[in-house]
Design an enzyme around this catalytic site. Structure first.
Site, PDB file in Angstrom:
ATOM      1  N   ARG A  22     -17.820 142.960  68.895  1.00  0.00           N
ATOM      2  CA  ARG A  22     -18.746 142.668  68.000  1.00  0.00           C
ATOM      3  C   ARG A  22     -18.529 141.871  66.704  1.00  0.00           C
ATOM      4  O   ARG A  22     -19.455 141.974  66.150  1.00  0.00           O
ATOM      5  CB  ARG A  22     -20.146 143.720  67.997  1.00  0.00           C
ATOM      6  N   ARG A  26     -24.461 140.792  63.492  1.00  0.00           N
ATOM      7  CA  ARG A  26     -25.383 140.812  62.469  1.00  0.00           C
ATOM      8  C   ARG A  26     -25.000 141.312  61.254  1.00  0.00           C
ATOM      9  O   ARG A  26     -25.812 141.130  60.096  1.00  0.00           O
ATOM     10  CB  ARG A  26     -26.558 141.496  63.129  1.00  0.00           C
ATOM     11  N   ARG A  35     -28.297 132.244  63.734  1.00  0.00           N
ATOM     12  CA  ARG A  35     -29.045 133.058  64.772  1.00  0.00           C
ATOM     13  C   ARG A  35     -30.634 132.801  64.363  1.00  0.00           C
ATOM     14  O   ARG A  35     -31.524 132.472  65.145  1.00  0.00           O
ATOM     15  CB  ARG A  35     -29.052 134.484  64.621  1.00  0.00           C
ATOM     16  N   ASP A  72     -23.617 137.359  76.359  1.00  0.00           N
ATOM     17  CA  ASP A  72     -24.085 138.532  76.615  1.00  0.00           C
ATOM     18  C   ASP A  72     -23.753 139.262  77.973  1.00  0.00           C
ATOM     19  O   ASP A  72     -23.847 138.295  79.030  1.00  0.00           O
ATOM     20  CB  ASP A  72     -25.668 138.873  76.144  1.00  0.00           C
ATOM     21  N   TYR A 149     -28.765 148.491  83.605  1.00  0.00           N
ATOM     22  CA  TYR A 149     -29.943 147.795  83.084  1.00  0.00           C
ATOM     23  C   TYR A 149     -30.745 147.165  83.999  1.00  0.00           C
ATOM     24  O   TYR A 149     -32.094 147.190  83.950  1.00  0.00           O
ATOM     25  CB  TYR A 149     -29.259 146.802  81.856  1.00  0.00           C
TER      26      TYR A 149
END
Ligand code: CP3
Length: 339
Positions: A22, A26, A35, A72, A149
């Site tokens: 990652r 962020r 973003r 992703d 998921y």
């Protein structure tokens, strides 16, 4: 040869190559700015110029030895026909068409491929724009983690819906895993065609499986992916990440055919060197240290580097860097490892 590729061929380097899971994310102000410009996380994933830009940001800032494609793991089930959204502050949501969880209705590989074309374009751009010494890593989710998921429609603390489906309707669950595995082989193969030099398979929820289910749903599909990629693209190394697998890391390393295993922060390194002997190892700093920084970070980083000396090792975290990490702590980490 690039340092990451040397390690993946089994060489132990005096200073291990470094990158962070990652690393585009962020915690970086420049990521947040790009973003915002993209509008949403998914728009960022599907706009090759912007996905390229955020992949390059941590390379420019820190000179990491590897760049990981910005995308992703949930783009694959989305391309297979599920509706994907990211709810701000809550994480992903996946919905089956008409609410009908029928693996037979998932889209075939050629249609999946079309949807994912922008990702391949991002890889092509990166392979032209990255510095010559930086290795480009492509990736996908492992079928089990993607299936967790798909079963729950969201992230869950214990992967309950997937485990319930797996035990109560094994044939239906296997059908879904098989479809996801086929799509994943194709997806990774196209990333390699576009310029990925290594691929990593993220099985973030492997730790939720019992030993027999780990064999069947973590090792078996990944083994099929690795074998198929080796046949189509000889010499392209694969990094497997069966996070939380504990003692089962050993079976994974021995059976799956991967060239390297990424370790979570709980795996003892002395044990890993012995038990997982045949593969290169990546990891395994606790991501919390990227929040805490200071001597705690320096000390742990050096402990890991020293414990892995003489073994093929790529320095990384045990899981992704978190949004509350301090970008200055990455400089401290790099100084501790390289300085
Ligand atoms: O820098 C990189 O590592 C490359 C890009 C990357 C992302 N996700 C970007 C991302 C990679 C390799 C992933 C993998 C991924 N995605 C995994 C496996 C690795 C892991 O962390 O265990 C999983 C389980 C996912 C699914 C996913 N994506 C979740 C659960 C979430 C929401 C949680 C969160 O952190 O917000 C995402 C969103 C996501 N993927 C973000 C990023 C940078 C944050 C989205 C944002 O910018 O708002």
């Amino acid at each position: 040869m690039k340092s990451v590729l040397r390690v993946l061929r089994g060489e132990a380097l005096a200073t291990p190559p470094v990158w962070l899971m990652r690393q585009a994310g962020r915690y970086l102000p420049e990521y947040r700015a790009t973003r915002a410009k993209a509008g949403s996380f998914l728009d960022l994933c599907y706009t090759p110029e912007l996905a390229e830009e955020v992949t390059l940001q941590p390379i420019r800032r820190y000179g990491f030895d590897a760049a990981i494609l910005f995308a992703d793991i949930l783009l694959v089930p989305q391309a297979m026909g599920l509706e994907l959204s990211f709810v701000e502050g809550e994480g992903p949501r996946l919905r089956w068409p008409d609410g009908n969880r029928d693996p037979g209705r998932l889209r075939p590989v050629d249609e999946v491929d079309e949807k994912l074309a922008p990702v391949y374009e991002t890889v092509r751009r990166l392979s032209a724009s990255l510095p010559a010494e930086t290795t480009l890593i492509g990736f996908a989710g492992a079928p089990w983690t993607v299936a967790t998921y798909m079963a729950a429609g969201r992230g869950t603390p214990d992967q309950g819906p997937a485990r319930r489906w797996m035990f109560s309707d094994p044939n239906g669950f296997v059908a879904m895993i098989d479809r996801v595995t086929d799509a994943t082989i194709h997806y990774l193969s196209r990333q390699i065609d576009a310029g990925a030099e290594v691929v990593k398979i993220f099985d973030s929820w492997a730790g939720a499986l019992t030993p027999p289910m780990f064999e069947r749903f973590a090792i078996r599909p990944v083994t099929r992916i690795v074998a198929e990629l080796a046949a189509r693209h000889p010499g392209i190394p694969v990094i497997g990440f069966p996070r939380g697998a504990g003692a089962l890391y050993r079976d994974f390393a021995r059976e799956s055919g991967v060239q390297a295993v990424a370790l979570d922060a709980q795996v003892p390194l002395g044990w890993a060197r012995e038990a997982l002997g045949g593969v290169a190892l990546q990891g395994n700093l606790d991501p919390m240290l990227m929040v805490v920084g200071g001597d705690a970070l320096r000390h742990e980083a050096r402990r890991i580097r020293d414990a892995m000396a003489g073994h093929p090792h790529i320095f990384n975290l045990g899981h992704g860097i978190t949004p509350d990490a301090d970008p200055a702590n990455v400089d401290i980490l790099l100084e501790a490892i390289r300085g």
